[in-house]
Structure formats: structure tokens, C-alpha cells
Design a protein around this motif. Structure first.
Motif, PDB file in Angstrom:
ATOM      1  N   GLU A  42       0.655  -1.184  -0.034  1.00 21.87           N
ATOM      2  CA  GLU A  42       0.042   0.038   0.028  1.00 21.87           C
ATOM      3  C   GLU A  42       0.772   1.373   0.103  1.00 21.87           C
ATOM      4  OE1 GLU A  42      -2.833   0.302   3.113  1.00 21.87           O
ATOM      5  OE2 GLU A  42      -3.479  -1.932   2.721  1.00 21.87           O
ATOM      6  N   ASP A  43       0.702   2.099  -0.822  1.00 21.95           N
ATOM      7  CA  ASP A  43       1.393   3.417  -1.078  1.00 21.95           C
ATOM      8  C   ASP A  43       1.079   4.441   0.215  1.00 21.95           C
ATOM      9  OD1 ASP A  43       3.031   5.108  -2.011  1.00 21.95           O
ATOM     10  OD2 ASP A  43       1.490   6.128  -3.654  1.00 21.95           O
ATOM     11  N   ILE A  44       2.118   4.699   0.865  1.00 18.09           N
ATOM     12  CA  ILE A  44       2.098   5.653   1.898  1.00 18.09           C
ATOM     13  C   ILE A  44       1.766   6.995   1.685  1.00 18.09           C
ATOM     14  CG2 ILE A  44       3.827   3.999   3.091  1.00 18.09           C
ATOM     15  CD1 ILE A  44       5.889   6.443   2.758  1.00 18.09           C
ATOM     16  N   GLU A  45       1.116   7.509   2.593  1.00 17.94           N
ATOM     17  CA  GLU A  45       0.776   9.000   2.562  1.00 17.94           C
ATOM     18  C   GLU A  45       2.093   9.895   3.158  1.00 17.94           C
ATOM     19  OE1 GLU A  45      -1.765  10.293   1.136  1.00 17.94           O
ATOM     20  OE2 GLU A  45      -2.556   8.506   0.247  1.00 17.94           O
ATOM     21  N   VAL A  46       2.464  10.774   2.450  1.00 19.65           N
ATOM     22  CA  VAL A  46       3.794  11.325   2.745  1.00 19.65           C
ATOM     23  C   VAL A  46       3.242  13.199   2.580  1.00 19.65           C
ATOM     24  CG1 VAL A  46       5.870  12.286   2.474  1.00 19.65           C
ATOM     25  CG2 VAL A  46       5.443   9.893   2.125  1.00 19.65           C
ATOM     26  N   GLU A  47       3.409  13.872   3.703  1.00 20.52           N
ATOM     27  CA  GLU A  47       2.923  15.352   3.472  1.00 20.52           C
ATOM     28  C   GLU A  47       3.976  16.075   2.347  1.00 20.52           C
ATOM     29  OE1 GLU A  47       2.747  19.645   5.906  1.00 20.52           O
ATOM     30  OE2 GLU A  47       3.080  17.742   7.035  1.00 20.52           O
TER      31      GLU A  47
END
Length: 277
Positions: A26-31
Motif C-alpha cells: 500500500e502506497d504510503i501517505e507523505v506530506e
């Protein structure tokens, strides 16, 4: 980590825990610190998802939003790049792309080589290569893996191969064998057990690790990024000709070759995976 062969590439690193638990990437969320744009990249699994995730973190600091999508269908991955659904993909070597283009009359192209999983020379009978003359050398039995081992030996200067054989090389293509090497063949994943019976063995990183060896500590010599074998089997960043010079893909290529990435690869893969830049 351990290694697990796939039908298309030499091997890919697979997390034992993730495989046992059936975890899907799962692609991670990054600011993202800014709004330079979105880069859409497809791949097929580890180690490429891991490299791209590290690049994603770095690129977010520069204002780029790298989105990673994992596929189990190589053909669909290619089509999504061709149709503009993806900006690029990372999983294949140049010969595969050339073959795909020939068969499908398409124009996928190489942005830049990214990495390769190293073949190495291993031995339980010798600690260096000084005893190579007259030695028995064990090779992988599988055709593509044997070709790679032969190209590696050519890079080492042990043999000379017929011009242009590349990934189709077989032992009959050896033109000169001045060191009078004798060759034996084993399936890739039984090569480590053949080390007691052979002076040297040419083993891929996947089989070496499964067989209990450390590429970093146990290989006497490994492929180098400037060698023919690594060059042919390097995983490349692929797109279409009209996007090959796009700033977003050039920025991604730089992130995949950065000092931060080099440190990550060295610490994580311990010689089994090497960057091309």
C-alpha cells in the motif's frame, strides 16, 4: 530478507513477514512540501516498491507527489505507461522492453538504468581467485541465468565469448578459455550445495541468500555496474519517448540515485542489490 525468483526478472527481494502474512503493498501517505506536480509510477513488488517509497519521501520534501501503484500483470503495466495512465514503470530490463516493443510494435524507452541484483563468485575451497587456472566452475543450469554467468566470467577476463551473444550465451559460445576452466551445471538454487565439489561457483544474489550466504561477506567478486552482465540485466526506468526528458522523470531518476538512496540500499540489501548510478 530472502529472495524469490519471478518469471520476468532474475529475482526480487521479498519480506518474509509480509509474504507469510499476505500483506499487499500500500502506497504510503507523505506530506508534500509544495506543488511541483504528481509523478505516477507502476512496479511489480519489492525491492522496487521499497526504492520508490524512499524516493517518495525525498521527493515530497522538494514538492513532488510520487504515487506508486503495484501490478501483477506486466502487460497491463506496459499498456498503462503507453496510454498515459502512468508516467513510467520500474521492473524490467532493456532486453525485455526491446522484445515487448518488437512483438507489440510499441515504443517504450529507457529513461535510465536504476539497479541490478548482483551475481557473485563464491567458494568454500578458495578465499581468493589466485587458484583460477584449471579450476572447476559451477554455473546455473537455467538458460538465462547461465548466459548471465558466462557474461560475468567474460567481464572477469576468464573467458572470451563470441561477439554479440548477450543473453543467449551458452558454453558453446566460449571462444577462448586460456585458464582451462572446467564447467559443471546445477539448478540455480542448488548451487550453494555444490560449493564443496567445485573450486568456484557463480551464484545469483537470490540463490546465495536462500543458501545461507551473505553477498557482502562471502562473495569473492561481484558484478560491477560497468560490466556487460550488470548492464544487460539492470532494471530500468521506462516511459515513452515523448516523456523521457520530462523534468518529473529526470527528478525521479536523480532521487533513485541520490546519496540518501545509496545509503539505504547499502544498509538494507548488503551487496545483494546495487545502484547503477
Amino acid at each position: 530478507y530472502r529472495f524469490s525468483s519471478t518469471s520476468e526478472e532474475e529475482a526480487v527481494v521479498v519480506s518474509e513477514t509480509a509474504e507469510e502474512e499476505g500483506i499487499i503493498f500500500e502506497d504510503i501517505e507523505v506530506e508534500v512540501n509544495g506543488d511541483k506536480g504528481t509523478i505516477l509510477v507502476g512496479t511489480t513488488g519489492t525491492p522496487y516498491t521499497e526504492l520508490l517509497t524512499q524516493a517518495k519521501i525525498s521527493l515530497a520534501k522538494e514538492g513532488w507527489d510520487l504515487q506508486i501503484k503495484c501490478y501483477d500483470d506486466y502487460g497491463q503495466l506496459n499498456q498503462d505507461v503507453l496510454n498515459g495512465v502512468l508516467d513510467a514503470h520500474l521492473f524490467a530490463h532493456q532486453t525485455y522492453i526491446d522484445s515487448y516493443n518488437d512483438v507489440n510494435k510499441t515504443e517504450l524507452c529507457n529513461v535510465t538504468p536504476i539497479c541490478y541484483e548482483a551475481y557473485g563468485v563464491y567458494s568454500k575451497l578458495n578465499s581468493d581467485l589466485t587458484q583460477i587456472s584449471g579450476a572447476t566452475v559451477a554455473l546455473p543450469q537455467e538458460a538465462e541465468k547461465k548466459a548471465r554467468a558466462l557474461l560475468f566470467m567474460s567481464d572477469l577476463g576468464w573467458i572470451t565469448l563470441a561477439e554479440g551473444v548477450g543473453m543467449t550465451a551458452i558454453t558453446e559460445d566460449i571462444v577462448t578459455n586460456d585458464r582451462n576452466l572446467q564447467f559443471t551445471e546445477y539448478t540455480q538454487h542448488t548451487l550453494t550445495s555444490a560449493m564443496e565439489q567445485n573450486d568456484y561457483c557463480i551464484i545469483g544474489a537470490d540463490a546465495a541468500i536462500v543458501g545461507g550466504l551473505s553477498v557482502e561477506d562471502d562473495a569473492i567478486r561481484t558484478e560491477t555496474k560497468n560490466g556487460l552482465s550488470a548492464g544487460i540485466y539492470a532494471t530500468i526506468l521506462v516511459t515513452t519517448p515523448d516523456r523521457a526528458e520530462d523534468i518529473k522523470l529526470q527528478t525521479l531518476a536523480d532521487a533513485l540515485a541520490s546519496d540518501t538512496m545509496k545509503e539505504y540500499v547499502s544498509d538494507t540489501y548488503e551487496g545483494a542489490l546495487e545502484l547503477m548510478r
